[in-house]
Motif scaffolding. Sequence first.
Motif, PDB file in Angstrom:
ATOM      1  N   PRO A   1      42.569  17.363  29.470  1.00 42.61           N
ATOM      2  CA  PRO A   1      42.447  15.920  29.703  1.00 42.61           C
ATOM      3  C   PRO A   1      43.033  15.464  31.038  1.00 42.61           C
ATOM      4  O   PRO A   1      42.725  14.363  31.495  1.00 42.61           O
ATOM      5  CB  PRO A   1      43.230  15.307  28.537  1.00 42.61           C
ATOM      6  CG  PRO A   1      43.286  16.355  27.494  1.00 42.61           C
ATOM      7  CD  PRO A   1      43.245  17.664  28.201  1.00 42.61           C
ATOM      8  N   TRP A   2      43.874  16.280  31.649  1.00 41.08           N
ATOM      9  CA  TRP A   2      44.514  15.871  32.909  1.00 41.08           C
ATOM     10  C   TRP A   2      43.752  16.411  34.114  1.00 41.08           C
ATOM     11  O   TRP A   2      44.115  16.144  35.248  1.00 41.08           O
ATOM     12  CB  TRP A   2      45.958  16.373  32.976  1.00 41.08           C
ATOM     13  CG  TRP A   2      46.733  16.040  31.744  1.00 41.08           C
ATOM     14  CD1 TRP A   2      46.970  16.843  30.672  1.00 41.08           C
ATOM     15  CD2 TRP A   2      47.350  14.787  31.421  1.00 41.08           C
ATOM     16  NE1 TRP A   2      47.688  16.185  29.716  1.00 41.08           N
ATOM     17  CE2 TRP A   2      47.950  14.922  30.158  1.00 41.08           C
ATOM     18  CE3 TRP A   2      47.472  13.561  32.104  1.00 41.08           C
ATOM     19  CZ2 TRP A   2      48.645  13.888  29.538  1.00 41.08           C
ATOM     20  CZ3 TRP A   2      48.174  12.542  31.484  1.00 41.08           C
ATOM     21  CH2 TRP A   2      48.746  12.704  30.214  1.00 41.08           C
ATOM     22  N   LEU A   3      42.725  17.221  33.872  1.00 41.66           N
ATOM     23  CA  LEU A   3      42.046  17.925  34.964  1.00 41.66           C
ATOM     24  C   LEU A   3      40.582  17.500  35.038  1.00 41.66           C
ATOM     25  O   LEU A   3      40.080  16.836  34.140  1.00 41.66           O
ATOM     26  CB  LEU A   3      42.163  19.435  34.723  1.00 41.66           C
ATOM     27  CG  LEU A   3      43.616  19.947  34.737  1.00 41.66           C
ATOM     28  CD1 LEU A   3      43.716  21.360  34.233  1.00 41.66           C
ATOM     29  CD2 LEU A   3      44.210  19.821  36.139  1.00 41.66           C
ATOM     30  N   PRO A   4      39.882  17.880  36.110  1.00 44.22           N
ATOM     31  CA  PRO A   4      38.472  17.499  36.223  1.00 44.22           C
ATOM     32  C   PRO A   4      37.658  18.055  35.044  1.00 44.22           C
ATOM     33  O   PRO A   4      37.994  19.131  34.525  1.00 44.22           O
ATOM     34  CB  PRO A   4      38.016  18.172  37.523  1.00 44.22           C
ATOM     35  CG  PRO A   4      39.253  18.579  38.223  1.00 44.22           C
ATOM     36  CD  PRO A   4      40.354  18.659  37.244  1.00 44.22           C
ATOM     37  N   PRO A   5      36.597  17.352  34.621  1.00 42.84           N
ATOM     38  CA  PRO A   5      35.829  17.746  33.437  1.00 42.84           C
ATOM     39  C   PRO A   5      35.316  19.188  33.493  1.00 42.84           C
ATOM     40  O   PRO A   5      35.284  19.882  32.462  1.00 42.84           O
ATOM     41  CB  PRO A   5      34.659  16.772  33.422  1.00 42.84           C
ATOM     42  CG  PRO A   5      35.078  15.621  34.253  1.00 42.84           C
ATOM     43  CD  PRO A   5      36.105  16.102  35.220  1.00 42.84           C
ATOM     44  N   ALA A   6      34.944  19.671  34.677  1.00 46.62           N
ATOM     45  CA  ALA A   6      34.365  21.011  34.754  1.00 46.62           C
ATOM     46  C   ALA A   6      35.372  22.076  34.336  1.00 46.62           C
ATOM     47  O   ALA A   6      34.991  23.177  33.899  1.00 46.62           O
ATOM     48  CB  ALA A   6      33.877  21.291  36.173  1.00 46.62           C
ATOM     49  N   TYR A   7      36.668  21.752  34.438  1.00 46.27           N
ATOM     50  CA  TYR A   7      37.699  22.712  34.063  1.00 46.27           C
ATOM     51  C   TYR A   7      37.555  23.165  32.608  1.00 46.27           C
ATOM     52  O   TYR A   7      37.830  24.321  32.282  1.00 46.27           O
ATOM     53  CB  TYR A   7      39.084  22.092  34.273  1.00 46.27           C
ATOM     54  CG  TYR A   7      40.203  22.865  33.623  1.00 46.27           C
ATOM     55  CD1 TYR A   7      40.791  23.954  34.259  1.00 46.27           C
ATOM     56  CD2 TYR A   7      40.668  22.527  32.343  1.00 46.27           C
ATOM     57  CE1 TYR A   7      41.805  24.673  33.648  1.00 46.27           C
ATOM     58  CE2 TYR A   7      41.677  23.240  31.729  1.00 46.27           C
ATOM     59  CZ  TYR A   7      42.251  24.316  32.381  1.00 46.27           C
ATOM     60  OH  TYR A   7      43.240  25.032  31.772  1.00 46.27           O
ATOM     61  N   ALA A   8      37.119  22.263  31.732  1.00 46.74           N
ATOM     62  CA  ALA A   8      37.120  22.562  30.292  1.00 46.74           C
ATOM     63  C   ALA A   8      36.121  23.660  29.911  1.00 46.74           C
ATOM     64  O   ALA A   8      36.343  24.390  28.933  1.00 46.74           O
ATOM     65  CB  ALA A   8      36.834  21.299  29.485  1.00 46.74           C
ATOM     66  N   ALA A   9      35.026  23.790  30.679  1.00 47.85           N
ATOM     67  CA  ALA A   9      33.918  24.642  30.236  1.00 47.85           C
ATOM     68  C   ALA A   9      34.319  26.077  29.859  1.00 47.85           C
ATOM     69  O   ALA A   9      33.949  26.549  28.769  1.00 47.85           O
ATOM     70  CB  ALA A   9      32.802  24.630  31.272  1.00 47.85           C
ATOM     71  N   PRO A  10      35.073  26.802  30.700  1.00 50.87           N
ATOM     72  CA  PRO A  10      35.406  28.181  30.301  1.00 50.87           C
ATOM     73  C   PRO A  10      36.210  28.238  29.012  1.00 50.87           C
ATOM     74  O   PRO A  10      35.980  29.127  28.168  1.00 50.87           O
ATOM     75  CB  PRO A  10      36.249  28.701  31.482  1.00 50.87           C
ATOM     76  CG  PRO A  10      35.960  27.794  32.621  1.00 50.87           C
ATOM     77  CD  PRO A  10      35.583  26.467  32.042  1.00 50.87           C
TER      78      PRO A  10
END
Lengths: 429, 147
Positions: free
Chosen positions: A389-398
């Motif tokens: 939640p604190w990082l850019p959305p693309a971070y979540a994918a992996p």
Amino acid sequence: MSQTGLSYEQAPPYGLPLRFFLTAPLFLMLAAVAAIPTAADWTADPHTLAAVALTHLLTLGVLGMVMQGALLQMLPVVVGTPVPASHWVARLGHLGLAAGALLLATGLYRGSPLLLNIAMLALAAGWLPFLAAAAVSLARARTASPLTLIPMRLAWLGALLTVALGLWLAGVLAGDLDPNGIEQGLGLHVAWGLTGWVLLLVMGVAYQVVPMLQITPPYPAGYARWAAWVVFAALALLSLASFAGMSSLAEAGYGLLGASLAGFGLVTLDLQRRRRRRLTDATLLFWRLGMLSLVILAPLPWLYPRLPAELQGAAAVMGGLIFLLGFAVSVVSGMLYKIVPFLAWFHLQTQTGARAGSIPNMKEFLPDSEARRHWWLHLVAVLWLVPAPWLPPAYAAPGLLLLALAAYMLWHNLLGCVRLFRRYGGRLH
Amino acid sequence: MTPITRLLSNDHDHCDQLFAAAENAVQARDWAHAEAAFAAFSQALARHFAAEEETLFPAFEARSGMSGGPTFVMRSEHLQMRELVAQMAAAVERRDDAGFLGASETLLMLMRQHNLKEEQILYPMTDRILAGEADLVEALRETLQAD
Ligand code: HEM
């Protein structure tokens, strides 16, 4: 009557809880995959429709699914009374939860009143017969040890209130009902759902299974007698506060909830540290991760209202991730790795009368090395996702891909166990 | 007063402790110790079964008139547990730790839920209908403590 709960004939057939257990990992996979394209929404704010939709794939499709299946299986043994009409209840519960979770998630995401209305029907069908049947079993319970019964009965009430509030919220979103009071209703739905239902049920189950699985000392009697009441009191305070609009009451309620999370997590970790059985298996690893998650989460209810408004959204999403994935999914996975292979052995042995040496044992039904591999994947996925939640959305994918893979492993492991059961001539019904 | 429940529940705990000691030794592949620890466990379990099957259950069946009921279920679970114990004994002999641990895991689950049913339902029932039979409790105690 006097042999209630004692005989094999009263234990439900293997297929009855199994359909719940094999469906749940599919919903976890679905939630993980559906969260990838919607990450920009749900990572930013828990009130986005994407976040609410994903939440219910987990709370209904995964947690509700496993918990209903496990209770239909366990109630006769743990509280000593059978669940009436359990075949019908299981069929309705399973179909209602599966269809309801899918329809609610799509209805919310698409903003479709029609889908929401159908979802409400399906969910009512999935929960109300189950709750009615569980009520009969819990009311007639004749167990000599009330310690498990208190949290179980309170969890039943938690589920009832959560479902009632949830149906009301869905009705409001579908435009059928008056939105007056929706803020308060939402707060109570979340609190009763996560702590009144999920946490209390896990506590009731833990009082029985933690000492049993690892041969630990029992939960301290004073703790076990009061802990569930403290959670209940906290929820009662929150409910009262939201009707009366008294923030000091709410403050006390959130404080008590935080203390309850920490208390249960720490007491359980301490018991597991003092276990007689030195063996560390996947179930123990999953439970430790779950309990640690509760301890980490404990300051959040107190901290949350003190955070600057622009941080609250991300903090709430992070809290949800830690609670749902770090705590609830972990604990549920750990339980499945005991229940599913044990029931495979038990039903096969009883059905065939085979000598113990001629059928696979629990670890052959479900090798611990496979379960541990799943645990590692799950652990890395959770650690990856918690800061999302604190990082850019693309971070979540992996992290989400890892979570989907972990869910697939769970499904694959459980299915492997069932296949072996069938190969040895076991019957599901 | 619930003397039967108390006596036999304590003996369940005693068997659990011996079980854990045996399993820990096997897991550490400390076979010399494992043999002794496993023997202690299987003897304690055999005495517990004997106390129930030869003393408690017959008394319960005679008094309650139920012989196809709860005690029948408990006897058949004893049979399942004996099979697993035999499997564990063979694994100790073969020095097969994986085989032992697979069977012991299964036994633990079966044993603990069997114990739960006895402690929560059957023992309290026998305490009620056999109340005041001090000889019976004494006979049970003797069987549990025999060498
Ligand atoms: C009949 C079943 C249920 C229905 C119809 C339902 C419906 C809803 C609706 C409509 C909302 C969003 C309200 C809004 O934003 O205005 C909501 C939020 C929520 N519900 Fe449920 N719910 C159900 C069961 C549950 C259960 C069993 C749990 C927990 C175990 C749960 C946990 C939550 C949570 C945590 C939220 C907040 C989600 C967020 O803000 O992202 N719900 N529910």
